[in-house]
Design a protein around this motif. Structure first.
Motif, mmCIF file in Angstrom:
data_model
loop_
_atom_site.group_PDB
_atom_site.id
_atom_site.type_symbol
_atom_site.label_atom_id
_atom_site.label_comp_id
_atom_site.label_asym_id
_atom_site.label_seq_id
_atom_site.Cartn_x
_atom_site.Cartn_y
_atom_site.Cartn_z
ATOM 1 N N PRO A 219 -34.769 -26.351 18.481
ATOM 2 C CA PRO A 219 -36.196 -26.227 18.220
ATOM 3 C C PRO A 219 -36.839 -25.127 19.046
ATOM 4 N N THR A 220 -37.846 -24.489 18.463
ATOM 5 C CA THR A 220 -38.598 -23.491 19.216
ATOM 6 C C THR A 220 -39.310 -24.237 20.335
ATOM 7 N N PRO A 221 -39.157 -23.769 21.605
ATOM 8 C CA PRO A 221 -39.737 -24.558 22.699
ATOM 9 C C PRO A 221 -41.259 -24.635 22.622
ATOM 10 N N ILE A 222 -41.792 -25.779 23.015
ATOM 11 C CA ILE A 222 -43.255 -25.940 23.033
ATOM 12 C C ILE A 222 -43.772 -25.387 24.359
ATOM 13 N N LEU A 223 -44.729 -24.465 24.279
ATOM 14 C CA LEU A 223 -45.185 -23.752 25.474
ATOM 15 C C LEU A 223 -46.245 -24.556 26.227
ATOM 16 N N ASP A 224 -46.253 -24.408 27.574
ATOM 17 C CA ASP A 224 -47.359 -25.019 28.314
ATOM 18 C C ASP A 224 -48.549 -24.044 28.298
ATOM 19 N N ASN A 225 -49.694 -24.492 28.839
ATOM 20 C CA ASN A 225 -50.915 -23.682 28.732
ATOM 21 C C ASN A 225 -50.763 -22.290 29.338
ATOM 22 N N ASN A 226 -50.072 -22.206 30.499
ATOM 23 C CA ASN A 226 -49.924 -20.894 31.155
ATOM 24 C C ASN A 226 -49.073 -19.961 30.317
ATOM 25 N N GLU A 227 -47.928 -20.509 29.838
ATOM 26 C CA GLU A 227 -47.034 -19.675 29.004
ATOM 27 C C GLU A 227 -47.779 -19.204 27.754
ATOM 28 N N LEU A 228 -48.554 -20.137 27.192
ATOM 29 C CA LEU A 228 -49.315 -19.803 25.979
ATOM 30 C C LEU A 228 -50.236 -18.621 26.255
ATOM 31 N N TYR A 229 -51.015 -18.751 27.350
ATOM 32 C CA TYR A 229 -52.007 -17.711 27.635
ATOM 33 C C TYR A 229 -51.315 -16.381 27.897
ATOM 34 N N GLU A 230 -50.227 -16.437 28.668
ATOM 35 C CA GLU A 230 -49.514 -15.197 29.003
ATOM 36 C C GLU A 230 -49.076 -14.461 27.744
ATOM 37 N N ARG A 231 -48.550 -15.240 26.776
ATOM 38 C CA ARG A 231 -48.063 -14.580 25.547
ATOM 39 C C ARG A 231 -49.220 -14.123 24.676
ATOM 40 N N ILE A 232 -50.229 -14.979 24.537
ATOM 41 C CA ILE A 232 -51.363 -14.618 23.663
ATOM 42 C C ILE A 232 -52.067 -13.383 24.212
ATOM 43 N N ASN A 233 -52.206 -13.338 25.529
ATOM 44 C CA ASN A 233 -52.914 -12.246 26.196
ATOM 45 C C ASN A 233 -52.322 -10.878 25.866
ATOM 46 N N LYS A 234 -51.010 -10.881 25.583
ATOM 47 C CA LYS A 234 -50.337 -9.588 25.322
ATOM 48 C C LYS A 234 -50.342 -9.222 23.843
ATOM 49 N N ILE A 235 -50.858 -10.112 22.973
ATOM 50 C CA ILE A 235 -50.762 -9.836 21.524
ATOM 51 C C ILE A 235 -51.934 -8.961 21.082
ATOM 52 N N PRO A 236 -51.639 -7.754 20.568
ATOM 53 C CA PRO A 236 -52.744 -6.891 20.113
ATOM 54 C C PRO A 236 -53.321 -7.404 18.794
ATOM 55 N N LEU A 237 -54.557 -7.003 18.489
ATOM 56 C CA LEU A 237 -55.227 -7.454 17.267
ATOM 57 C C LEU A 237 -54.399 -7.148 16.019
ATOM 58 N N LYS A 238 -53.656 -6.041 16.061
ATOM 59 C CA LYS A 238 -52.873 -5.680 14.867
ATOM 60 C C LYS A 238 -51.761 -6.705 14.580
ATOM 61 N N ASN A 239 -51.475 -7.555 15.554
ATOM 62 C CA ASN A 239 -50.456 -8.588 15.332
ATOM 63 C C ASN A 239 -51.078 -9.966 15.049
ATOM 64 N N TYR A 240 -52.349 -9.995 14.707
ATOM 65 C CA TYR A 240 -52.987 -11.262 14.320
ATOM 66 C C TYR A 240 -52.897 -11.419 12.810
ATOM 67 N N ARG A 241 -52.681 -12.646 12.358
ATOM 68 C CA ARG A 241 -52.704 -12.936 10.928
ATOM 69 C C ARG A 241 -53.483 -14.230 10.722
ATOM 70 N N ASN A 242 -54.605 -14.128 10.001
ATOM 71 C CA ASN A 242 -55.430 -15.320 9.740
ATOM 72 C C ASN A 242 -55.323 -15.650 8.264
ATOM 73 N N PHE A 243 -54.837 -16.822 7.948
ATOM 74 C CA PHE A 243 -54.629 -17.154 6.527
ATOM 75 C C PHE A 243 -54.901 -18.634 6.248
ATOM 76 N N ILE A 244 -55.076 -18.901 4.974
ATOM 77 C CA ILE A 244 -55.422 -20.247 4.531
ATOM 78 C C ILE A 244 -54.378 -20.695 3.495
ATOM 79 N N ILE A 245 -54.135 -21.991 3.405
ATOM 80 C CA ILE A 245 -53.248 -22.463 2.334
ATOM 81 C C ILE A 245 -54.140 -23.091 1.278
ATOM 82 N N VAL A 246 -54.059 -22.604 0.050
ATOM 83 C CA VAL A 246 -54.882 -23.181 -1.017
ATOM 84 C C VAL A 246 -53.990 -23.669 -2.158
ATOM 85 N N ALA A 247 -54.420 -24.732 -2.784
ATOM 86 C CA ALA A 247 -53.639 -25.295 -3.887
ATOM 87 C C ALA A 247 -54.428 -26.407 -4.545
#
Ligand code: GTP
Length: 684
Positions: free
Chosen positions: A67-95
């Motif tokens: 399984p993909t490891p579940i990150l703690d809050n610090n790990e989460l922030y560290e990774r999110i902090n480095k993600i540039p806007l061009k690597n964001y994807r906002n999407f919805i599931i419709v059906a």
């Protein structure tokens, strides 16, 4: 060319299904050219009944063993902090309802390590009790995920949206923060009415669409037919469709790279991390520990704990107490940046202070508010009144907490002669009303009396003024009617799909429900697509249930506002000993009055007590008594102690009793208990 056709499609109504859209130039959603990984994916897709298919559960085993490891809050922030806007994807599931949105969300959350895949995750994002009990999504839920692709981290914001038409406003609001949509179709059911409706909204909002056929594990799955329908109806490329089983996880992993390759990041011209803060409130809910929580779409700048912010609309100012992402529950982060759809806790408890669509900015900042959302336009109204002895103020406060979580409900105070002070509530449809009613009843049980649903009628007066009547008791009759020149009732434009053989039965049903302007189209897959105008009053009177009944459950229905039409409608009052019970008044079409009058009167009789005097129940419409029932008075045995042969004494006693009763009857006000109202109004 595509843009021209797109702008024509914006604001499309169902009528276009029957003319413009289908005959238009073939439209391609412009995602295919970007599809650099397409070939790789399709080579690896497992098709049902192939050799690999037999071992398809292996994917699940792989995922469960590694399984993909579940990150703690610090790990989460560290990774999110480095993600540039061009690597964001906002999407919805419709059906369409039940085509598997929430189940697919579960699998995506497992694949990205947001939830543990070794436990049995079922509709993780359906958080409300009523969602779990009824198995339907009522609230759109947003969740963040991090996904590593070709060595780079990507930040996903996924919105699981409700499929039912009543919650369409939730879906439309959620679209505002999305750039793409996964359009899900059940392989055994194919395209249904709400698939079509949701496609239109997504398309008109310029969302990039990824078509997905789900439930390919079912024996009844007909992937070819579903592909044909997607290609024909939406003019999407067959080659771009991903076939999955959200239940088993088969092929779901191929959706993640598709999202990266085919859905663009938030537009860098619109989202700026260096500009002053602007965050739009997308949703809100109440937590008994921390008070109000708001979901915000951060469009510009950054926001962190301790920031002093103000609401653009109300000008109210607050210190931010906490910020973070939904993962899938709240995970606190040091700060949020533009592009994120995340939560903010402003540290107050008054639900009234939040307005969905409003913009948050820093105190002292002069930035302009973002464009707000479409206001809800209620189609169904009910009255809600506290039962005998319930604290009005306390109940109002707790109702406000529910409204905070459902901003589509319109709510105002009202008073009734019979039930006292209460609230008038407006809903987007009958399912919306029944779900909300269930939530209210769960919380308040016997303490709340909810009146029968009604629709907003339009009255035009001789002086040219118009009024929308949402309280049937205010509907003009008697002398007031002489001031009226026109009465109209609201209609919906219903779009139905069902197997061809039920066409006759559905047409009869529509006719019996005063439907008009039927239009039919036979689809290549043996289905009929039918459009029809139906009075909203009939739609909310379980039209969907009746439709399912005549098509053995095979029909699906979607609708939109059909406008007002002139109508022969009257107020029907219920009188008890000559007194109008205002909370039970209804507005009915002429054709229904006799039948409903008789039915209402005989039902009400069952719920009233026998009094010492005679109780007369009547239904009155257009100045005429339509139906009448009598509850005989309780008769005390005044002759019990009398000797059988004493005839003159016997006559005297009976005459005395009769005189006393007629006096009682003339003064006899019937006290109707809250439970009697509840029992009468409960239709099931
Ligand atoms: N066999 C099979 N069943 C599935 C699959 N995906 C979902 N289901 C089932 O279909 C039913 C509906 O699934 P949901 O995920 O709740 O559907 P939904 O689209 O979120 O429903 P709403 O939110 O009410 O619109 C559930 O019983 C799921 O277990 C699949 O791939 N195969």
């Amino acid at each position: 060319m595509i843009n021209v056709v797109r702008s024509q499609l914006r604001g499309l109504r169902y009528s276009n299904l029957f003319n413009g859209f289908r005959n238009s130039t073939r439209i391609r959603i412009g995602i295919r050219n970007n599809c650099t990984i397409r070939d790789g994916i399709e080579d690896s897709l497992i098709t049902p009944h192939s050799d690999e298919y037999k071992g398809y559960l292996k994917y699940n085993v792989d995922n469960k063993n590694n399984p993909t490891p579940i990150l703690d809050n610090n790990e989460l922030y560290e990774r999110i902090n480095k993600i540039p806007l061009k690597n964001y994807r906002n999407f919805i599931i419709v059906a369409h309802v039940d085509h598997g949105k929430s189940t697919l969300s579960d699998r995506l959350l497992e694949l990205t390590g947001v939830v543990n895949p070794t436990v049995d995750n079922k509709q993780v994002l359906d958080k409300l009790d009523v969602e779990r009990e009824r198995g339907i999504t009522v609230k759109a839920q947003t969740v963040s995920m991090i996904y590593n692709y070709k060595g780079e981290d990507y930040m996903f914001h996924l919105v699981d949206s409700p499929g039912h038409v009543d919650f369409r406003l939730e879906v439309v609001r959620s679209y505002a923060s999305c750039q793409g949509a996964l359009l899900l179709v059940d392989a055994s059911e194919g395209i249904k009415a709400q698939t079509v409706a949701n496609f239109y909204i997504a398309y008109s909002m310029n969302l990039h669409l990824i078509p997905i056929i789900n439930k390919i594990d079912l024996d009844t799955a007909d992937i070819n037919r579903a592909e044909e329908q997607i290609e024909e109806t939406f003019e999407l490329f067959r080659d771009d469709i991903v076939h999955v089983s959200a239940k088993t996880g088969l092929n779901v992993k191929y959706i993640l790279p598709k999202i990266i390759e085919n859905i663009p990041p938030p537009n860098e011209d619109k989202y700026h991390r260096e500009k002053p803060l602007r965050a739009q409130i997308v949703d809100s809910w109440y937590d008994s520990y921390v008070g109000v929580i708001m979901l915000v779409n951060v469009v510009d700048g950054k926001i962190k704990k301790g920031d002093k912010v103000e609401f653009c609309q109300s000008g109210e100012k607050y210190d931010i107490k906490e910020v973070g992402i939904m993962y899938p529950d709240r995970r606190e982060l040091p700060e949020l940046v533009a592009g994120q759809v995340a939560y903010v806790i402003p540290g107050f408890k008054d639900a009234n202070k939040v307005s969905v669509g409003d913009t948050l900015r820093k105190v002292g900042s002069k930035v302009e508010a973002l464009a707000g959302f479409e206001e809800p336009k209620p189609m169904v109204f009910v009255g809600a009144f506290p039962a005998d002895g319930t604290d009005f103020k306390k109940m109002e406060e707790s109702l406000q907490h529910l409204f905070l979580n459902d901003r589509s409900v319109v709510f105002q105070r009202t008073t009734s002669n019979a039930l006292g002070q209460g609230w008038k509530l407006g809903f987007l449809g009958s399912l919306h009303s029944s779900i909300f009613k269930e939530r209210l009843e769960k919380e308040h049980g016997k303490n709340l009396i909810i009146t029968a649903p009604t629709v907003p009628y339009k009255v035009k007066f001789k002086d040219g003024s118009e009024k929308i009547i949402i309280n049937p008791d205010e509907f003009p009759d008697g002398t007031k009617k002489s001031q009226v020149i026109e009465l109209s009732e609201p209609y919906v434009e219903a779009l139905m799909t069902f197997p061809k053989e039920y066409t006759g039965a559905v047409m009869t049903l529509c006719e019996n429900n005063r439907g008009m302007n039927n239009e039919l189209q036979y689809l290549s897959n043996g289905q009929t697509l039918m459009k029809c105008l139906i009075p909203t009053a009939h739609l909310i009177d379980d039209f969907v249930g009746k439709l399912k009944g005549v098509t053995r459950g095979y029909a699906s229905l979607d609708y939109e506002d059909g406008g007002y039409y002139l109508s022969d409608i009257y107020k029907m009052e219920l009188l008890v000993n000559g007194e109008n019970i205002d909370a039970l008044s209804t507005v009915l079409h002429k054709s229904q009055i006799e039948k409903c009058g008789r039915e209402f009167v005989s039902r009400l009789k069952n719920f009233l007590r026998i009094e010492q005097f005679e109780v007369i129940i009547q239904a009155r419409a257009n100045g005429r008594i339509i139906a009448r029932e009598t509850i005989k008075a309780r008769r005390k045995d005044v002759l019990a102690k009398l000797h059988a042969s004493d005839i003159s004494r016997r006559k005297k006693l009976l005459a005395k009793q009769k005189a006393g009763k007629s006096q009682l009857q003339s003064v006899g006000r019937v006290a109707i208990k809250g439970e009697a109202f509840q029992a009468f109004l409960r239709r099931d």
